[in-house]
Structure formats: structure tokens, C-alpha cells
Write a protein that holds these residues in place. Structure first.
Motif, PDB file in Angstrom:
ATOM      1  N   LEU A   4       0.482  -1.179   0.212  1.00 15.23           N
ATOM      2  CA  LEU A   4       0.448  -0.561  -0.040  1.00 15.23           C
ATOM      3  C   LEU A   4       0.938   1.307   0.146  1.00 15.23           C
ATOM      4  N   ARG A   5       1.976   1.008   0.789  1.00 13.33           N
ATOM      5  CA  ARG A   5       2.859   2.761   0.875  1.00 13.33           C
ATOM      6  C   ARG A   5       3.613   2.614  -0.831  1.00 13.33           C
ATOM      7  N   THR A   6       4.009   1.912  -1.381  1.00 18.98           N
ATOM      8  CA  THR A   6       4.217   1.496  -2.180  1.00 18.98           C
ATOM      9  C   THR A   6       3.442   2.206  -3.547  1.00 18.98           C
ATOM     10  N   GLN A   7       2.005   2.138  -3.904  1.00 17.74           N
ATOM     11  CA  GLN A   7       1.427   2.581  -4.487  1.00 17.74           C
ATOM     12  C   GLN A   7       0.770   4.364  -3.940  1.00 17.74           C
ATOM     13  N   LEU A   8       0.356   4.548  -2.662  1.00 16.73           N
ATOM     14  CA  LEU A   8       0.674   5.528  -2.261  1.00 16.73           C
ATOM     15  C   LEU A   8       1.598   6.365  -2.579  1.00 16.73           C
ATOM     16  N   MET A   9       2.943   6.210  -2.625  1.00 17.66           N
ATOM     17  CA  MET A   9       4.226   6.788  -3.087  1.00 17.66           C
ATOM     18  C   MET A   9       4.075   7.007  -4.310  1.00 17.66           C
ATOM     19  N   MET A  10       3.561   6.074  -5.413  1.00 18.69           N
ATOM     20  CA  MET A  10       3.898   6.441  -6.716  1.00 18.69           C
ATOM     21  C   MET A  10       2.683   7.628  -7.047  1.00 18.69           C
ATOM     22  N   ARG A  11       1.550   7.547  -6.047  1.00 14.23           N
ATOM     23  CA  ARG A  11       0.633   8.036  -6.761  1.00 14.23           C
ATOM     24  C   ARG A  11       0.225  10.135  -5.874  1.00 14.23           C
ATOM     25  N   VAL A  12       0.747   9.656  -4.204  1.00  9.44           N
ATOM     26  CA  VAL A  12       0.655  11.202  -4.025  1.00  9.44           C
ATOM     27  C   VAL A  12       1.178  11.519  -2.709  1.00  9.44           C
ATOM     28  N   LEU A  13       2.503  10.632  -2.414  1.00  7.29           N
ATOM     29  CA  LEU A  13       3.025  10.743  -1.827  1.00  7.29           C
ATOM     30  C   LEU A  13       5.252  10.763  -2.192  1.00  7.29           C
ATOM     31  N   GLY A  14       5.395  10.082  -3.585  1.00  5.48           N
ATOM     32  CA  GLY A  14       6.446  10.204  -3.701  1.00  5.48           C
ATOM     33  C   GLY A  14       6.944  11.384  -3.944  1.00  5.48           C
ATOM     34  N   ASP A  15       6.294  12.143  -4.962  1.00  5.70           N
ATOM     35  CA  ASP A  15       6.881  13.417  -5.593  1.00  5.70           C
ATOM     36  C   ASP A  15       7.524  14.721  -3.983  1.00  5.70           C
ATOM     37  N   THR A  16       8.582  14.711  -3.966  1.00  9.52           N
ATOM     38  CA  THR A  16       8.555  15.616  -2.661  1.00  9.52           C
ATOM     39  C   THR A  16       7.994  17.354  -3.327  1.00  9.52           C
ATOM     40  N   ASP A  17       7.354  17.679  -4.619  1.00  2.11           N
ATOM     41  CA  ASP A  17       6.904  18.919  -4.641  1.00  2.11           C
ATOM     42  C   ASP A  17       5.298  18.343  -4.363  1.00  2.11           C
ATOM     43  N   GLN A  18       5.268  17.301  -5.159  1.00  2.00           N
ATOM     44  CA  GLN A  18       3.524  16.824  -4.936  1.00  2.00           C
ATOM     45  C   GLN A  18       2.925  17.238  -4.092  1.00  2.00           C
ATOM     46  N   ARG A  19       3.699  16.432  -2.510  1.00  2.00           N
ATOM     47  CA  ARG A  19       3.374  16.963  -1.141  1.00  2.00           C
ATOM     48  C   ARG A  19       3.071  17.484  -0.779  1.00  2.00           C
TER      49      ARG A  19
ATOM     50  N   ALA B  60      -6.164  11.866   4.787  1.00  2.00           N
ATOM     51  CA  ALA B  60      -7.012  11.390   4.786  1.00  2.00           C
ATOM     52  C   ALA B  60      -7.133  10.161   5.282  1.00  2.00           C
ATOM     53  N   VAL B  61      -7.295   9.242   6.292  1.00  2.00           N
ATOM     54  CA  VAL B  61      -7.834   7.870   5.579  1.00  2.00           C
ATOM     55  C   VAL B  61      -8.828   8.084   6.429  1.00  2.00           C
ATOM     56  N   ILE B  62     -10.549   7.831   5.351  1.00  2.00           N
ATOM     57  CA  ILE B  62     -11.236   8.315   5.454  1.00  2.00           C
ATOM     58  C   ILE B  62     -12.358   6.645   5.082  1.00  2.00           C
ATOM     59  N   SER B  63     -13.070   6.255   5.836  1.00  2.00           N
ATOM     60  CA  SER B  63     -14.463   5.384   5.453  1.00  2.00           C
ATOM     61  C   SER B  63     -15.224   5.573   5.968  1.00  2.00           C
TER      62      SER B  63
ATOM     63  N   ALA C 185      -6.730  12.027   0.035  1.00  2.00           N
ATOM     64  CA  ALA C 185      -7.356  10.557   0.153  1.00  2.00           C
ATOM     65  C   ALA C 185      -7.276   9.286  -0.025  1.00  2.00           C
ATOM     66  N   VAL C 186      -7.097   8.940   1.346  1.00  2.00           N
ATOM     67  CA  VAL C 186      -7.243   7.109   0.453  1.00  2.00           C
ATOM     68  C   VAL C 186      -8.657   6.541   1.798  1.00  2.00           C
ATOM     69  N   VAL C 187      -9.504   6.049   1.243  1.00  2.00           N
ATOM     70  CA  VAL C 187     -10.577   5.052   1.598  1.00  2.00           C
ATOM     71  C   VAL C 187     -10.685   3.501   1.368  1.00  2.00           C
TER      72      VAL C 187
ATOM     73  N   ALA D 128      -9.522  17.738  -2.061  1.00  2.00           N
ATOM     74  CA  ALA D 128      -9.016  16.492  -2.180  1.00  2.00           C
ATOM     75  C   ALA D 128      -8.358  15.306  -3.426  1.00  2.00           C
ATOM     76  N   LYS D 129      -7.755  15.150  -3.697  1.00  2.00           N
ATOM     77  CA  LYS D 129      -7.236  13.978  -5.041  1.00  2.00           C
ATOM     78  C   LYS D 129      -7.334  12.280  -4.165  1.00  2.00           C
ATOM     79  N   VAL D 130      -8.316  11.775  -4.439  1.00  2.94           N
ATOM     80  CA  VAL D 130      -8.559  10.239  -4.124  1.00  2.94           C
ATOM     81  C   VAL D 130      -7.279   9.687  -4.913  1.00  2.94           C
ATOM     82  N   ALA D 131      -6.732   9.054  -3.504  1.00  2.00           N
ATOM     83  CA  ALA D 131      -5.692   7.741  -3.926  1.00  2.00           C
ATOM     84  C   ALA D 131      -6.077   6.899  -4.384  1.00  2.00           C
TER      85      ALA D 131
END
Length: 311
Positions: free
Chosen positions: A122-137, A143-146, A275-277, A301-304
Motif C-alpha cells: 500500500l505504501r508503494t502504491q501511495l508513494m507512486m500516486r500522492v506521497l512520492g514526489d516531494t513537490d507534489q506532497r 486523510a484515511v476515511i471510510s 485521501a485514501v478510502v 482532495a485527490k482520492v488516491a
């Protein structure tokens, strides 16, 4: 020390260093970096010189590693060997005898298990989508929502935070569930003061606590459960706080209340920027997940993605 209030300037929100800030570990100078598995095991199990010699004799005789020989002689357990390896590679790991956090923290208590591997994936997927790029994040939290209570938001948020901290980056997990807070219980930390205290102007950043077993992981608990959680989260103060925290930490993960309890989660997600749902297998309804994702379509919010929790 300036307290955080709605009309406080951004630079007064968290003025001064945060706990542990500016104290990056010097890996090269760390004595554990030079210690052998044998040294670590001997200290951990308090082996006598005679016992160490027995291990060395078996090691030479069978051509095995020190840890394997110690386990074969009953002088150490497999968990001890894993702990020693983790020490050598600077990987946060709580040995069985030193576990004080909740068993829910599989990434810390069982870092080599299949369940922990799920969080690394999950960390790998989120790093590629919203957490990996320093400028992007930059200035952005996750947020973790449900949809419903019991879906596993806190379980996922806590383990995701540990897995990010295991990369070495300064990680903060914030408990924004001011209806049923649990993060302080999961990490066995005090909940005397926290997010609600900051937002009401009764505390400053010193309520952020470091997790002893993971030096690069910090927790901001809820503190006193307020009678008006949604109103506190909708104040400009919360948005300012999240931006400031995101600027001071490498990763910020935020736990939220279930959508069924109110719109708190959507408000938090909008302030975080991503956010991740989380849904629960055999429990969450597809319609509820779709409705929650759809409710964020018009927000900042971008839904990852959507995570199906099997725990």
C-alpha cells in the motif's frame, strides 16, 4: 511559546522546533552499525562467555551463522535473531519482550509477516500516486476515511504511518477522529492533550509525542473529546495547522471519523489535499464506498484509491 488560534499567523502555529526536529540519526556513527549479530544477541539474551563459546563451537562445526547456532542451542529465539538483524539494518522492530504497543501494529510487531507486507505494498502504491514526489506532497497530508465505524481506518492509518517511518522519513500520524479517538491506545501514548487542545487554543505543538520504538514516528492524539468536533475542524485554524505540519514532516497521515457519523472525514480530507478510502471486506457496501468517493469529487482532495481491509 505562541498558542495556535484561528487568527494566528501561519508562522506562529508551530514556532520553534518540533519534538526530534533537527536530530537526524547519524547512521555511520551509530554503534549498532558496527556490531555483529553475535554481539547484539549476547547483550539481548545476556549470554555468558561460556554460552557464547558454545555457540561459536557449533557455528564452526556446522558452518552456520551465529544466530542459527544460538537458536539450535536454545540460547536465542528466531524473534531474537530478527530483532538483531533489524538493529543492524536500522529497521524499527519491537521484540516480543519489548512490545508495549497494540497488537494491531503488525508493521512494528510483525514486520516480516504477510500482513505487514500488505502495508508495504500500500505504501508503494501511495508513494507512486500522492506521497512520492516531494513537490507534489509539499503542504499536503493524506486523510484515511471510510463509510462506517469498524472499517479499519485507525488500523490502516497507524500501520501505514509506521511503514512510512520505516523508510526513515519524519512521519506524523494525526488523530482527527474527535468522536471515537483510538490512536493513543494503539500506540500506548497519553491522551491528556492533543488536536482539540491546539484548535481551541489551550495547547501548542508540544502535545505531539514521539513513538519510542520508532524514532522517526510521531503522534498527535485528539486529547479531550470536544462537544463540537465538526465546528473545530471547519475553522480556518485546522487548515493552517495541517499545512504547517505537512511542511515540517516528510509524511502526515490523518485518521478520521466514519462518514456515517458526520461530514468530519470529508472536511479533513479537503484540508489534507489527498485521501485514501478504506472499506471492510464482506461488510462495506459498494454503494457506500461509491457515495463517499463521489462526495470528494468536488473537493480539493485527490482520492488516491480504495483499500479493502481484511483485518
Amino acid at each position: 511559546m505562541a498558542k495556535f488560534r484561528d487568527n494566528a499567523p501561519v508562522d506562529a502555529v508551530l514556532d520553534g522546533p518540533l519534538p526530534g526536529e533537527g536530530a537526524a540519526p547519524d547512521v555511520a556513527a551509530d554503534p549498532a552499525n558496527e556490531r555483529s549479530i553475535g554481539d547484539i544477541l549476547a547483550e539481548l539474551r545476556q549470554l555468558s562467555a561460556e554460552q557464547v563459546e558454545k555457540v561459536l563451537q557449533l557455528q564452526r562445526k556446522d558452518g552456520v551463522r551465529f544466530g542459527e547456532a544460538a537458536v539450535a542451542l536454545g540460547l536465542a529465539s528466531k524473534d531474537d535473531v530478527l530483532f538483531a538483524l533489524a538493529q543492524q539494518f536500522h529497521y524499527p522492530y519491537a521484540s516480543e519482550e519489548k512490545r508495549t504497543v497494540s497488537s494491531e501494529l503488525v508493521t512494528l510487531n510483525e514486520p516480516f509477516s504477510p500482513r505487514a507486507e500488505y502495508f508495504r505494498a500500500l505504501r508503494t502504491q501511495l508513494m507512486m500516486r500522492v506521497l512520492g514526489d516531494t513537490d507534489q506532497r509539499r503542504g499536503q497530508a493524506l486523510a484515511v476515511i471510510s463509510p462506517d465505524s469498524g472499517d479499519g481506518k485507525t488500523y490502516c492509518a497507524a500501520n501505514l504511518a509506521v511503514s512510512l517511518a520505516q523508510l526513515g522519513g519524519r512521519t506524523l500520524v494525526v488523530d482527527a477522529d474527535m468522536r471515537s479517538p483510538r490512536l493513543h491506545e494503539v500506540f500506548s501514548l497519553s491522551n491528556r492533550a492533543g488536536l482539540s487542545s491546539i484548535l481551541s487554543g489551550r495547547a501548542d505543538k508540544q502535545v505531539i509525542q514521539q513513538v519510542p520504538a520508532v524514532p522517526s514516528l510521531f503522534v498527535l492524539p485528539v486529547g479531550t473529546t470536544p462537544p463540537n468536533p465538526l465546528e473545530l475542524l471547519e475553522r480556518p485554524a485546522f487548515g493552517l495547522l495541517m499545512r504547517e505540519l505537512a511542511a515540517k514532516f516528510d509524511y502526515v497521515i490523518v485518521d478520521t471519523p466514519a462518514a456515517a457519523l458526520g461530514s468530519d472525514g470529508s472536511v479533513v480530507a479537503a484540508r489534507c489535499g489527498a485521501a485514501v478510502v478504506v472499506g471492510r471486506r464482506h461488510a462495506s457496501r459498494l454503494a457506500s464506498l461509491q457515495e463517499l468517493v463521489g462526495s470528494l469529487a468536488g473537493s480539493p482532495a485527490k482520492v488516491a484509491g480504495v483499500v479493502i481491509n481484511e483485518h
